[in-house]
Motif scaffolding. Structure first.
Motif, short mmCIF file in Angstrom:
data_model
loop_
_atom_site.label_atom_id
_atom_site.label_comp_id
_atom_site.label_asym_id
_atom_site.label_seq_id
_atom_site.Cartn_x
_atom_site.Cartn_y
_atom_site.Cartn_z
N ASN A 109 -47.45 33.28 21.72
CA ASN A 109 -46.34 34.09 21.07
C ASN A 109 -45.14 34.71 21.81
N MET A 110 -45.61 35.06 23.00
CA MET A 110 -44.53 35.48 24.08
C MET A 110 -43.81 34.06 24.39
N LEU A 111 -44.31 33.32 24.64
CA LEU A 111 -43.82 31.92 25.24
C LEU A 111 -42.68 31.60 24.34
N PHE A 112 -43.21 31.52 22.92
CA PHE A 112 -42.02 31.26 21.66
C PHE A 112 -40.88 32.21 21.80
N TRP A 113 -41.19 33.66 21.70
CA TRP A 113 -40.20 34.43 21.79
C TRP A 113 -39.27 34.31 23.06
N GLN A 114 -39.71 34.16 24.21
CA GLN A 114 -38.89 33.77 25.23
C GLN A 114 -37.89 32.60 24.94
N ALA A 115 -38.69 31.47 24.50
CA ALA A 115 -37.98 30.21 24.24
C ALA A 115 -36.69 30.33 23.51
N CYS A 116 -36.93 31.34 22.41
CA CYS A 116 -36.03 31.38 21.49
C CYS A 116 -34.81 32.31 22.02
N ALA A 127 -27.44 20.02 24.16
CA ALA A 127 -28.58 20.82 24.62
C ALA A 127 -29.01 21.45 23.71
N ILE A 128 -28.58 22.23 22.82
CA ILE A 128 -28.94 22.82 21.62
C ILE A 128 -29.94 22.24 20.87
N GLY A 129 -29.52 20.86 20.59
CA GLY A 129 -30.30 20.12 19.97
C GLY A 129 -31.78 19.57 20.50
N GLU A 130 -31.64 19.48 21.80
CA GLU A 130 -32.60 19.00 22.43
C GLU A 130 -33.62 20.17 22.85
N ARG A 131 -33.09 21.30 22.96
CA ARG A 131 -33.99 22.25 23.27
C ARG A 131 -34.66 23.09 22.06
N ALA A 132 -34.18 22.86 20.96
CA ALA A 132 -34.40 23.16 19.62
C ALA A 132 -35.38 22.11 19.31
N LYS A 133 -35.56 20.95 19.56
CA LYS A 133 -36.61 20.06 19.26
C LYS A 133 -37.64 20.30 20.18
N ARG A 155 -41.13 28.12 7.87
CA ARG A 155 -41.39 26.90 8.45
C ARG A 155 -40.77 25.81 7.74
N GLU A 156 -40.48 25.68 6.49
CA GLU A 156 -39.81 24.78 5.79
C GLU A 156 -38.33 24.86 5.97
N THR A 157 -37.86 25.96 6.00
CA THR A 157 -36.41 26.25 6.26
C THR A 157 -35.95 25.57 7.68
N ILE A 158 -37.08 25.96 8.68
CA ILE A 158 -36.86 25.25 9.95
C ILE A 158 -36.69 23.93 9.82
N ASN A 159 -37.65 23.39 8.97
CA ASN A 159 -37.86 21.67 8.97
C ASN A 159 -36.53 21.16 8.46
N GLY A 160 -35.60 22.06 7.36
CA GLY A 160 -34.84 21.43 6.70
C GLY A 160 -33.44 21.51 7.65
N ASN A 161 -33.53 22.28 8.59
CA ASN A 161 -32.15 22.59 9.65
C ASN A 161 -32.56 21.98 10.73
N THR A 166 -28.78 25.03 15.18
CA THR A 166 -27.98 26.03 15.70
C THR A 166 -28.93 26.59 16.82
N VAL A 167 -28.10 27.61 17.39
CA VAL A 167 -29.29 28.65 18.49
C VAL A 167 -29.94 29.55 17.55
N HIS A 168 -29.53 29.82 16.32
CA HIS A 168 -30.13 30.94 15.62
C HIS A 168 -31.05 30.18 14.55
N ILE A 169 -31.54 28.79 14.69
CA ILE A 169 -32.52 28.07 13.77
C ILE A 169 -33.82 28.95 13.75
N PHE A 170 -34.14 29.38 14.88
CA PHE A 170 -35.54 30.20 14.96
C PHE A 170 -35.54 31.57 14.74
N ASP A 171 -34.34 32.09 14.33
CA ASP A 171 -34.40 33.66 14.28
C ASP A 171 -35.40 34.16 13.24
N ASP A 172 -35.61 33.96 12.18
CA ASP A 172 -36.55 34.35 11.45
C ASP A 172 -37.98 34.28 12.01
N ALA A 173 -38.42 33.09 12.41
CA ALA A 173 -39.51 32.78 12.90
C ALA A 173 -39.58 33.75 14.10
#
Length: 211
Positions: A109-116, A127-133, A155-161, A166-173
């Motif tokens: 949970n913390m690792l994901f938050w920090q990665a975002c 780089a945004i695309g690579e890091r998001a992947k 999760r499905e919204t992220i899959n679709g994007n 973008t740098v905000h793709i994981f904001d809701d998660a």
């Protein structure tokens, strides 16, 4: 809580033939690719992270220092009980909270938050695309050993994007995981032997209430 995959789930996912001895798989085309490099390396990363955290837990003295400014103060440590925001805004607080999360096997949970948070500082499109992947493979994919618990809709919204992240793709998660840590892990952290021992080692402190 993580859902166990059935044989049918695994069979429906794309796979590749990569291995430690061959070139990396083409995971960019298949974010849910079932391959050695996506899953085994992620598992090894988690084991190494927890191993480092376990070694920190064995010594209270190591928790009484920060990388930047030396010894922790009673004022700073006691402020973490005032609010979850205060804890998360403190580099030392996040580090020690991570130690606690790892002891509960929820450090993803913390690792994901920090990665975002790190992703939001990136400005280069490639780089945004690579890091998001990579974040997707590490924390969103249902095949990841570090998969975080988020709503199916998010999760499905992220899959679709993921085709044009973008740098905000994981904001809701990220918001959901932040709320989860605040609601579930934070109260246990304040009552934990880890935090209470750290407080006692720094001196007497007046009772505080968390918000």
């Amino acid at each position: 809580m993580r859902r166990r995959l059935s044989h049918q789930d695994v069979g429906a996912l794309p796979s590749c033939s990569s291995s430690p001895e061959t070139s990396p798989c083409n995971c960019a085309l298949h974010p849910r690719c079932l391959c050695w490099s996506c899953c085994c390396l992620a598992s090894r990363s988690r084991e190494q992270t927890c191993s480092r955290r376990d070694s920190n837990l064995s010594s209270l003295g190591s928790l009484q220092r920060t990388d930047e400014s030396g010894r922790l103060s009673l004022t700073e440590v006691s402020s973490w009980a005032l609010s979850f925001t205060a804890l998360m805004e403190s580099p030392a607080g996040r580090r020690i909270f991570m130690d606690f999360l790892c002891s509960e096997h929820s450090d993803e949970n913390m690792l994901f938050w920090q990665a975002c948070e790190s992703l939001k500082t990136e400005t280069r499109r490639t780089a945004i695309g690579e890091r998001a992947k990579q974040i997707y493979l590490d924390y969103i994919s249902i095949l990841s050993p570090k998969e975080v618990s988020i709503d199916a809709t998010v999760r499905e919204t992220i899959n679709g994007n993921m085709a044009a992240p973008t740098v905000h793709i994981f904001d809701d998660a990220q918001a959901q995981i932040y709320a989860l840590m605040h609601r579930d892990s934070y109260p246990r952290f304040l009552n934990s032997l880890l935090y209470q021992s750290l407080l006692q080692s720094l001196g007497p402190v007046s009772p505080t209430s968390n918000t």
